[in-house]
Scaffold this active site. Structure first.
Site, PDB file in Angstrom:
ATOM      1  CB  SER A 123      13.728  22.491 -14.576  1.00  0.00           C
ATOM      2  OG  SER A 123      12.924  24.142 -14.744  1.00  0.00           O
ATOM      3  CG  HIS A 167      -1.737  -1.486   1.435  1.00  0.00           C
ATOM      4  ND1 HIS A 167      -3.577  -1.677   0.995  1.00  0.00           N
ATOM      5  CD2 HIS A 167      -1.062  -2.927   2.083  1.00  0.00           C
ATOM      6  CE1 HIS A 167      -3.514  -2.035   1.137  1.00  0.00           C
ATOM      7  NE2 HIS A 167      -2.476  -3.184   2.061  1.00  0.00           N
ATOM      8  CE  LYS A 179      12.332  20.518 -11.068  1.00  0.00           C
ATOM      9  NZ  LYS A 179      10.722  19.766 -11.681  1.00  0.00           N
ATOM     10  CD  GLU A 223       9.415  12.684 -15.239  1.00  0.00           C
ATOM     11  OE1 GLU A 223       8.094  13.136 -15.057  1.00  0.00           O
ATOM     12  OE2 GLU A 223      10.226  13.183 -14.977  1.00  0.00           O
TER      13      GLU A 223
END
Ligand code: ARG
Length: 471
Positions: free
Chosen positions: A277, A156, A283, A290
């Site tokens: 970024s 979970h 970043k 992704e």
């Protein structure tokens, strides 16, 4: 020369129809396979005495020249010749003259296109097994390097029980092993020759299908000519296997993305596999996982697309079936892109063992072990569970972890606790207590690594053997 099938027509094809029905824009990807199939076919026509050997030699020479021209990028394919089969045949006839028109004796584009796709896909499937094998190697290496790295295991997405990071890596080795085996198994359904089925019913020429199969390295020929030209199951099966592989990659991607976040900080992906970024200078984004996660969608889409195309198609060939290619090529490219990045990305991933260790010591993931401790002293497990539940609640309320409690505090919950509880609760001991086949104990995981290494080496041998077979 006009259309290869122009005899029955009195009018030119409408320009838009020509554009709409052509497939050369994408099926040119199978040029090599088309020539490979034609060479085997014409050799057989000579061997069976259907064509004079002199014609056969001219056609074969011509096909080799066409092949060289394609390799050098000297052929301009045209949509007025519709697809790769007719573009090549037309180029051949332009090159060697009317004798080139004998190549299509005893053959149809329907059995030809199916043959090309079988040839194309069997190579890709072997290559994909090889790529999965490389990924498994990288995962096994990470496992070997992390046999003493303890990390929270989750259910979970809540900390559940400590495990070895090696054990986590090996779970993916097992998943990808099933993918390897599925692809290997699918090979026997791909490696079947449709050629000789003609348009749908066979051919009036006394051809030798088994000879063609043998030349092309096919293990079998299709039993039924209608099935041979209308079967696209082998492509659907590939798309399904590819979907499963992408689903596995996507699950691993999701974990890499979470683990790379500041919140987890369990791993750091190499700079080479991340991007920055345009606005936020700090970043470092895990773009590769992704995008793999995102591209899983298009691979599923291609599977759904082809299943839907085939649904309700009457036997045998229908033009709808030309829709089998773009999704297949797209899936091949998408899977190649993902797999070729994943192995080096895993190999270069930095594992932050201190951070993992810290996570394990600041949680209650050793709670099961003291429930087991009481149970092994004769308390029914259900009751032990209840006692430890209360103990955990007490600890939370007093802002302590289990290892911070005194023996007296433990004994308030059960008299059966004594000093050795501290050793039971140590993450190393918690891990090593799970000494069951397939469990996370160090010796079990190192046995698993040894077994998997053998299997992965075996796969490497399979790939070498089948690459040679599938040329
Ligand atoms: N380009 C066609 C395809 O990909 C080849 C087979 C065409 N056969 C035909 N009877 N029109 O399906």
């Amino acid at each position: 020369m006009s259309k290869l099938w122009g005899g029955r027509f009195t009018k030119k094809t409408d320009q838009l129809v020509e554009e709409y029905t052509a497939s050369i824009m994408f099926d040119k990807e199978m040029a090599v396979e088309d020539i490979q199939g034609s060479l085997a076919h014409v050799t057989m026509l000579g061997k069976c005495g259907i064509l004079p050997l002199d014609d056969v030699e001219q056609i074969k020479d011509g096909l080799h020249r066409v092949r060289n021209k394609i390799d050098r990028g000297e052929i301009e394919f045209t949509i007025s010749d519709e697809d790769i089969h007719m573009n090549i045949e037309k180029t051949l006839i332009d090159d060697i003259g009317p004798v080139g028109g004998k190549l299509h004796t005893g053959r149809s584009r329907n059995d030809q296109v199916a043959t090309d796709m079988h040839l194309y896909l069997r190579k890709r499937v072997v290559e994909f097994v090889g790529m999965l094998q490389k990924l498994q190697e990288a995962l096994v290496e990470q496992a070997k390097a992390n046999l003493d790295t303890i990390v929270p295991g989750y259910t979970h997405l809540q900390r559940a029980q400590p495990i070895l990071f090696a054990h986590h890596m090996m779970a993916y080795v097992s998943m990808f092993q099933r993918d390897v085996e599925r692809l290997q198994d699918s090979y026997k359904r791909i490696n079947v020759l449709p050629l000789g089925a003609g348009a749908l019913a066979g051919t009036t020429f006394a051809i030798d299908r088994h000879f063609v199969a043998q030349q092309l390295g096919f293990d079998r020929v299709y039993e039924n000519s209608l099935d041979a030209v209308s079967d696209r199951d082998f492509i659907i099966e590939f798309l399904s296997n590819a979907s499963m592989i992408m689903m596995h990659l996507s699950r691993l991607s999701e974990e890499l993305i979470l683990w790379s976040s500041t919140e987890f900080a369990f791993v750091e992906l190499d700079d080479a596999f991340c991007t920055g970024s345009s606005i936020m200078p700090q970043k470092k984004n895990p773009d590769v996982p992704e995008l793999v996660r995102g591209k899983t969608g298009r691979v599923y889409g291609n599977l759904m697309g082809l299943l839907t195309v085939l649904k309700s198609l009457p036997l045998a060939y229908n033009k709808d079936m030309q829709e089998d290619k773009e999704g297949m090529f797209d899936t091949v490219r998408t899977l190649q892109g993902a797999l070729q990045l994943f192995a080096p990305m895993i190999a270069t991933m930095k594992v932050n063992r201190d951070r993992m260790r810290q996570a394990v010591s600041q949680d209650f993931s050793n709670a099961t072990d003291i429930a087991d401790y009481l149970a092994s002293k004769g308390i029914p497990f259900r009751q032990a569970h209840e006692i430890i539940g209360k103990l955990v609640l007490y600890s939370i309320q007093n802002q302590k972890y289990l290892l911070d409690l005194s023996v007296e505090e433990f004994q308030q919950f059960s008299k059966l606790f004594d000093e050795n509880i501290y050793s039971v609760l140590q993450p190393e001991n918690v891990v090593n207590a799970r000494n069951v086949y397939g469990g996370t104990a160090t010796n079990q995981v190192s046995d698993a690594i040894a077994r998997a290494s053998g299997v992965v080496e075996e796969t490497a041998r399979w790939v070498d053997e089948y690459l040679a077979k599938s040329k």
